[in-house]
Design a protein around this motif. Structure first.
Motif, PDB file in Angstrom:
ATOM      1  N   GLY A 387     -10.101  11.307  -1.178  1.00 39.83           N
ATOM      2  CA  GLY A 387      -9.180  11.338  -0.059  1.00 39.83           C
ATOM      3  C   GLY A 387      -8.910   9.918   0.394  1.00 39.83           C
ATOM      4  O   GLY A 387      -9.839   9.111   0.514  1.00 39.83           O
ATOM      5  N   VAL A 388      -7.639   9.588   0.614  1.00 37.23           N
ATOM      6  CA  VAL A 388      -7.243   8.260   1.092  1.00 37.23           C
ATOM      7  C   VAL A 388      -6.644   8.436   2.481  1.00 37.23           C
ATOM      8  O   VAL A 388      -5.658   9.161   2.657  1.00 37.23           O
ATOM      9  CB  VAL A 388      -6.222   7.597   0.141  1.00 37.23           C
ATOM     10  CG1 VAL A 388      -5.820   6.219   0.663  1.00 37.23           C
ATOM     11  CG2 VAL A 388      -6.802   7.476  -1.260  1.00 37.23           C
ATOM     12  N   PHE A 389      -7.233   7.762   3.466  1.00 35.20           N
ATOM     13  CA  PHE A 389      -6.844   7.953   4.852  1.00 35.20           C
ATOM     14  C   PHE A 389      -6.561   6.606   5.515  1.00 35.20           C
ATOM     15  O   PHE A 389      -6.851   5.550   4.958  1.00 35.20           O
ATOM     16  CB  PHE A 389      -7.948   8.700   5.613  1.00 35.20           C
ATOM     17  CG  PHE A 389      -8.385   9.968   4.929  1.00 35.20           C
ATOM     18  CD1 PHE A 389      -7.589  11.096   4.968  1.00 35.20           C
ATOM     19  CD2 PHE A 389      -9.578  10.027   4.226  1.00 35.20           C
ATOM     20  CE1 PHE A 389      -7.970  12.270   4.328  1.00 35.20           C
ATOM     21  CE2 PHE A 389      -9.975  11.189   3.578  1.00 35.20           C
ATOM     22  CZ  PHE A 389      -9.171  12.309   3.629  1.00 35.20           C
ATOM     23  N   GLY A 390      -6.014   6.659   6.705  1.00 37.89           N
ATOM     24  CA  GLY A 390      -5.726   5.448   7.457  1.00 37.89           C
ATOM     25  C   GLY A 390      -4.468   5.609   8.283  1.00 37.89           C
ATOM     26  O   GLY A 390      -3.652   6.509   8.043  1.00 37.89           O
ATOM     27  N   PRO A 391      -4.267   4.735   9.284  1.00 35.33           N
ATOM     28  CA  PRO A 391      -3.081   4.835  10.147  1.00 35.33           C
ATOM     29  C   PRO A 391      -1.801   4.645   9.349  1.00 35.33           C
ATOM     30  O   PRO A 391      -1.802   4.070   8.256  1.00 35.33           O
ATOM     31  CB  PRO A 391      -3.280   3.686  11.150  1.00 35.33           C
ATOM     32  CG  PRO A 391      -4.718   3.321  11.067  1.00 35.33           C
ATOM     33  CD  PRO A 391      -5.158   3.632   9.679  1.00 35.33           C
ATOM     34  N   ASN A 392      -0.683   5.117   9.911  1.00 32.28           N
ATOM     35  CA  ASN A 392       0.616   4.867   9.300  1.00 32.28           C
ATOM     36  C   ASN A 392       0.823   3.363   9.164  1.00 32.28           C
ATOM     37  O   ASN A 392       0.561   2.601  10.101  1.00 32.28           O
ATOM     38  CB  ASN A 392       1.740   5.454  10.143  1.00 32.28           C
ATOM     39  CG  ASN A 392       1.713   6.976  10.153  1.00 32.28           C
ATOM     40  OD1 ASN A 392       1.602   7.586  11.198  1.00 32.28           O
ATOM     41  ND2 ASN A 392       1.797   7.601   9.001  1.00 32.28           N
ATOM     42  N   GLY A 393       1.289   2.926   7.987  1.00 27.58           N
ATOM     43  CA  GLY A 393       1.514   1.507   7.748  1.00 27.58           C
ATOM     44  C   GLY A 393       0.294   0.764   7.249  1.00 27.58           C
ATOM     45  O   GLY A 393       0.344  -0.458   7.075  1.00 27.58           O
ATOM     46  N   SER A 394      -0.823   1.463   6.991  1.00 25.03           N
ATOM     47  CA  SER A 394      -2.041   0.780   6.544  1.00 25.03           C
ATOM     48  C   SER A 394      -2.049   0.488   5.053  1.00 25.03           C
ATOM     49  O   SER A 394      -2.911  -0.256   4.582  1.00 25.03           O
ATOM     50  CB  SER A 394      -3.278   1.613   6.914  1.00 25.03           C
ATOM     51  OG  SER A 394      -3.239   2.888   6.296  1.00 25.03           O
ATOM     52  N   GLY A 395      -1.121   1.065   4.301  1.00 28.34           N
ATOM     53  CA  GLY A 395      -1.031   0.765   2.872  1.00 28.34           C
ATOM     54  C   GLY A 395      -1.330   1.919   1.951  1.00 28.34           C
ATOM     55  O   GLY A 395      -1.450   1.733   0.736  1.00 28.34           O
ATOM     56  N   LYS A 396      -1.411   3.147   2.476  1.00 25.38           N
ATOM     57  CA  LYS A 396      -1.729   4.294   1.625  1.00 25.38           C
ATOM     58  C   LYS A 396      -0.663   4.514   0.558  1.00 25.38           C
ATOM     59  O   LYS A 396      -0.978   4.702  -0.621  1.00 25.38           O
ATOM     60  CB  LYS A 396      -1.886   5.553   2.485  1.00 25.38           C
ATOM     61  CG  LYS A 396      -2.967   5.445   3.546  1.00 25.38           C
ATOM     62  CD  LYS A 396      -3.144   6.732   4.314  1.00 25.38           C
ATOM     63  CE  LYS A 396      -1.911   7.131   5.094  1.00 25.38           C
ATOM     64  NZ  LYS A 396      -1.557   6.172   6.153  1.00 25.38           N
ATOM     65  N   THR A 397       0.600   4.502   0.978  1.00 27.03           N
ATOM     66  CA  THR A 397       1.678   4.700   0.010  1.00 27.03           C
ATOM     67  C   THR A 397       1.771   3.521  -0.954  1.00 27.03           C
ATOM     68  O   THR A 397       2.144   3.689  -2.116  1.00 27.03           O
ATOM     69  CB  THR A 397       3.014   4.906   0.746  1.00 27.03           C
ATOM     70  OG1 THR A 397       2.903   6.039   1.610  1.00 27.03           O
ATOM     71  CG2 THR A 397       4.146   5.164  -0.237  1.00 27.03           C
ATOM     72  N   THR A 398       1.410   2.321  -0.492  1.00 28.63           N
ATOM     73  CA  THR A 398       1.377   1.154  -1.390  1.00 28.63           C
ATOM     74  C   THR A 398       0.362   1.370  -2.501  1.00 28.63           C
ATOM     75  O   THR A 398       0.616   1.051  -3.667  1.00 28.63           O
ATOM     76  CB  THR A 398       1.039  -0.116  -0.588  1.00 28.63           C
ATOM     77  OG1 THR A 398       2.028  -0.321   0.415  1.00 28.63           O
ATOM     78  CG2 THR A 398       1.002  -1.332  -1.499  1.00 28.63           C
ATOM     79  N   ILE A 399      -0.806   1.928  -2.153  1.00 26.63           N
ATOM     80  CA  ILE A 399      -1.815   2.236  -3.172  1.00 26.63           C
ATOM     81  C   ILE A 399      -1.252   3.198  -4.206  1.00 26.63           C
ATOM     82  O   ILE A 399      -1.412   3.018  -5.422  1.00 26.63           O
ATOM     83  CB  ILE A 399      -3.081   2.817  -2.511  1.00 26.63           C
ATOM     84  CG1 ILE A 399      -3.887   1.705  -1.844  1.00 26.63           C
ATOM     85  CG2 ILE A 399      -3.939   3.550  -3.526  1.00 26.63           C
ATOM     86  CD1 ILE A 399      -5.171   2.178  -1.217  1.00 26.63           C
ATOM     87  N   VAL A 400      -0.577   4.244  -3.723  1.00 26.41           N
ATOM     88  CA  VAL A 400       0.002   5.218  -4.648  1.00 26.41           C
ATOM     89  C   VAL A 400       1.016   4.545  -5.567  1.00 26.41           C
ATOM     90  O   VAL A 400       1.052   4.795  -6.770  1.00 26.41           O
ATOM     91  CB  VAL A 400       0.655   6.378  -3.862  1.00 26.41           C
ATOM     92  CG1 VAL A 400       1.440   7.289  -4.795  1.00 26.41           C
ATOM     93  CG2 VAL A 400      -0.401   7.169  -3.110  1.00 26.41           C
ATOM     94  N   LEU A 402       1.062   1.502  -6.542  1.00 28.44           N
ATOM     95  CA  LEU A 402       0.376   0.641  -7.502  1.00 28.44           C
ATOM     96  C   LEU A 402      -0.178   1.450  -8.673  1.00 28.44           C
ATOM     97  O   LEU A 402      -0.033   1.068  -9.836  1.00 28.44           O
ATOM     98  CB  LEU A 402      -0.761  -0.120  -6.814  1.00 28.44           C
ATOM     99  CG  LEU A 402      -0.355  -1.208  -5.819  1.00 28.44           C
ATOM    100  CD1 LEU A 402      -1.583  -1.725  -5.079  1.00 28.44           C
ATOM    101  CD2 LEU A 402       0.360  -2.362  -6.522  1.00 28.44           C
ATOM    102  N   LEU A 403      -0.809   2.571  -8.369  1.00 29.35           N
ATOM    103  CA  LEU A 403      -1.409   3.321  -9.476  1.00 29.35           C
ATOM    104  C   LEU A 403      -0.376   4.130 -10.248  1.00 29.35           C
ATOM    105  O   LEU A 403      -0.616   4.499 -11.404  1.00 29.35           O
ATOM    106  CB  LEU A 403      -2.554   4.211  -8.974  1.00 29.35           C
ATOM    107  CG  LEU A 403      -2.277   5.345  -8.024  1.00 29.35           C
ATOM    108  CD1 LEU A 403      -1.987   6.624  -8.778  1.00 29.35           C
ATOM    109  CD2 LEU A 403      -3.470   5.556  -7.094  1.00 29.35           C
ATOM    110  N   CYS A 404       0.785   4.407  -9.621  1.00 22.69           N
ATOM    111  CA  CYS A 404       1.869   5.058 -10.363  1.00 22.69           C
ATOM    112  C   CYS A 404       2.786   4.029 -11.031  1.00 22.69           C
ATOM    113  O   CYS A 404       3.753   4.399 -11.697  1.00 22.69           O
ATOM    114  CB  CYS A 404       2.690   5.947  -9.435  1.00 22.69           C
ATOM    115  SG  CYS A 404       1.801   7.391  -8.818  1.00 22.69           S
ATOM    116  N   SER A 405       2.503   2.740 -10.827  1.00 24.75           N
ATOM    117  CA  SER A 405       3.273   1.637 -11.411  1.00 24.75           C
ATOM    118  C   SER A 405       4.728   1.626 -10.965  1.00 24.75           C
ATOM    119  O   SER A 405       5.612   1.193 -11.689  1.00 24.75           O
ATOM    120  CB  SER A 405       3.182   1.646 -12.941  1.00 24.75           C
ATOM    121  OG  SER A 405       1.978   1.047 -13.348  1.00 24.75           O
TER     122      SER A 405
END
Length: 654
Positions: A387-400, A402-405
């Motif tokens: 599970g990847v959590f954190g406030p809006n704007g913390s970089g969760k979608t950025t992580i996705v 990166l791993l989806c290239s």
């Protein structure tokens, strides 16, 4: 005689509504919606009436909001009116319901439409998924400030698009301050996270100064701190009746304390109960008790399982802060894997994503097994459920990304996917990993995929695109793949087929014909999310990424999706019980659940939307605080224990 200034803003007296004229010849079902509906929204009331429309998936919450803004056909036409708008109390610019009643929706299609015209929609909808991460600015990359002020044309005027003149500076300052948008004003709207974009759309609507603001599930997809911050803002607007607010929510969503009146919808787009909140909730509770005690027969259009959590209260900001969070902190260390011998599928060894002077991810020093290191260190192995959590704007979608290239910086950062980097490795003898290699091994459902999925595809083609290089290219399907698609369509027919409740029994030859007739863009938001969820896991990819995949679904639909994720066709629901399926008994299962060879990465802001199988977690800090990412391991499902959820969120817990 009542003064016109005291007339209701919206009046519906025994109206019945249709998507198309009831006498028009059409090949599609055109059932009556909200038959003989009566509803009034007063222009002035003491105390104010604050309404919320509640109902399960496919019950018509969005449809009812469209009825209130005058968008569906009314029979008779005179049954719906807007008397107050003709009074002297309303400024001339708001004399029509199209301008006086503003709607803000948060599904992918409504989001772009809410951005204020074609130019703004183009600003928020890129041609490819990685566009939001590019550092290059185009002429049409309008800033958030431009978007809020309506300057989304190449030759902007100095007046707001609704003809209301320039936005007062004090109003702009108050709205962006209340919605925590000040630090984002100069960013392109394409750079905003999903939660930030939602707050921006609410701000945009408020700046038009409407008489009524319709908010379609406004808390969906927002992190807990933002929810508890947004609710008091909406409450202050409601108390001043500037504008009057009508919200929609799912049955499991906690209701803000300040909501006074409810409309509860049945699954057939009819009103089940309407009136003051306490009376509606009391009636629903008596209905549930009567069914459980055998005194009442359960109405199939008002299933009691969808009512289990109705009436939960979203606490005020002050009461939320009163919770004791003393034992919620976790050490910020990289966990040793449960199975250190499992193959690593994702390896991030000190990732830091930067756009100019702004660091979007990894602006910290992280404790690792080798001591403190800069950036994000994170490894995902086969069989792990994260599970990847954190406030809006913390970089969760950025992580996705990166791993989806999808992210262009993937090439320059210390990232390995499936044991390889994106660039050639001298002496390895292997070709570099291509974008298509990664897409073939990662199943992905997210708001970005939702936004870019072509609305012209049929339901079947959306699911089949899991085997295609792009959304629109022809999928490469063998007999096994076709069998999986058909199995999933049968399993989710009730959730995907718009005519499922009224469809006649189909012969064996055309039982799935509906999947080729109905277009993705015509489905409800919940059904679209179900189709995208199926697409993400149907071909058993090495990594399944579910980024807010279950937001917008009610409990029953979400639980059916998570059961399918875990068990495939092996299990099914018999009422509210999970039982072995007929396919499992016959040995004809075509779609299995997650296997030990696969990894799962889930992003969610509500604990009930985290699959029970998730055990590892990472919580990202708010951007540019310098705090490190925090890691932990769960001893059981998140949704069963509020304490686990608070431990994950730590200082952000509310």
């Amino acid at each position: 005689m009542r003064s016109s200034s005291r007339s209701p803003i919206i009046r519906i007296a025994n109206g019945t509504f249709y998507r198309q004229h009831p006498n028009a010849a059409t090949a599609h079902a055109n059932p009556p919606l909200f038959s003989d509906l009566s509803f009034e929204l007063p222009s002035a009331a003491a105390p104010p009436q604050n309404w919320c429309i509640v109902g399960p998936s496919l019950s018509g919450k969005t449809t009812l909001l469209q009825v209130l803004r005058g968008r569906l056909l009314c029979e008779p036409p005179t049954a719906r009116s807007f008397p107050y708008l003709s009074s002297d109390a309303v400024p001339s610019r708001l004399k029509t319901p199209q301008l006086a009643v503003q709607y803000v929706g948060f599904d992918a299609e409504q989001a772009s439409g809410a951005l204020g015209g074609a130019a703004a929609a183009a600003a928020a909808t890129s041609a490819y998924l990685s566009a939001r991460y590019e550092s290059r600015r185009e002429l049409t990359d309008f800033s958030l400030r431009d978007f809020l002020l309506g300057n989304t044309e190449l030759n902007p005027s100095d007046t707001f698009p609704d003809g209301g003149g320039a936005v007062p500076s004090e109003l702009l300052s108050r709205v962006v301050g209340d919605l925590r948008l000040e630090h984002l004003l100069d960013l392109p709207v394409t750079f905003l996270s999903n939660g930030q974009g939602r707050r921006a759309r609410i701000a945009r609507a408020l700046l038009t100064r409407p008489e009524v603001l319709l908010l379609d599930e406004p808390f969906m997809g927002l992190d807990p701190p933002t929810v508890t911050g947004l609710s008091p803002l909406l409450q202050s607007l409601a108390e001043k009746a500037s504008p009057r607010l009508i919200l929609s929510a799912r049955p499991q969503d906690p209701l803000p304390e300040w909501i006074t009146h409810l409309v509860y919808l049945r699954t057939d787009s009819q009103v089940g109960s309407m009136g003051p909140k306490e009376l509606v909730l009391d009636g629903l509770k008596k209905y549930i008790q009567g069914v459980k005690l055998g005194r009442l027969a359960e109405d199939v259009k008002l299933p009691i399982h969808s009512l289990a959590d109705v009436g939960r209260v979203l606490p005020s900001q002050d009461s939320a802060r009163s919770h004791d969070n003393r034992d919620q902190k976790q050490e910020a260390l990289q966990l040793r894997p449960v199975n250190a011998n499992a193959e690593p599928l994702v390896e991030m060894e000190g990732c830091r994503v930067r756009y100019g002077d702004k660091v979007a991810l990894g602006n910290w020093s992280q404790e690792t097994v080798d001591g403190p290191r800069d950036g994000l260190f994170w490894t995902v192995r086969r069989g792990e459920r994260w599970g990847v959590f954190g406030p809006n704007g913390s970089g969760k979608t950025t992580i996705v990304s990166l791993l989806c290239s999808d992210h262009p910086q993937t090439y320059s950062l210390p990232i390995k996917l499936f044991g390889q980097s994106r660039l050639p490795e001298p002496g390895s003898g292997r070709r570099p990993l291509t974008f298509w290699d990664i897409q073939a091994r990662v199943g992905h459902s997210s708001p970005e995929v939702h936004q870019h999925m072509p609305r012209s595809l049929t339901i079947r083609r959306v699911i089949e695109s899991a085997w295609a290089d792009t959304f629109l290219t022809k999928p490469d399907l063998d007999a096994t793949a076709k069998g999986k698609v058909e199995a999933a369509l049968r399993w989710f027919a009730a959730e995907l087929n718009p005519n499922a409740p009224t469809a006649p029994a189909a012969s064996a030859g055309d039982e799935l014909g509906w999947a080729d007739e109905h277009l993705f863009g015509k489905l409800s938001f919940s059904a679209q999310r179900v189709a995208l969820f199926i697409r993400s896991m149907i071909k058993a990819p090495d990594v399944v990424v579910l980024d807010e995949a279950f937001s917008g679904m009610d409990d029953a639909v979400r639980d059916k999706c998570t059961l399918f994720l875990d068990e495939g066709e092996n299990k099914t629901y018999e009422g509210i019980r999970i039982v072995e399926s007929e396919e499992a008994k016959a040995g004809t299962v075509r779609v299995e659940g997650l296997s030990y060879r696969q990894a799962l990465i889930c992003i969610a802001h509500v604990k009930e939307e985290v699959p029970d199988c998730v055990r590892e977690w990472v919580c990202l800090p708010e951007a540019n605080t310098g705090l490190p990412a925090r890691f932990g391991r769960l001893d059981g499902p998140l949704r069963e224990d509020e304490g686990r959820w608070r431990a994950v969120w730590g200082d952000y817990a509310v």
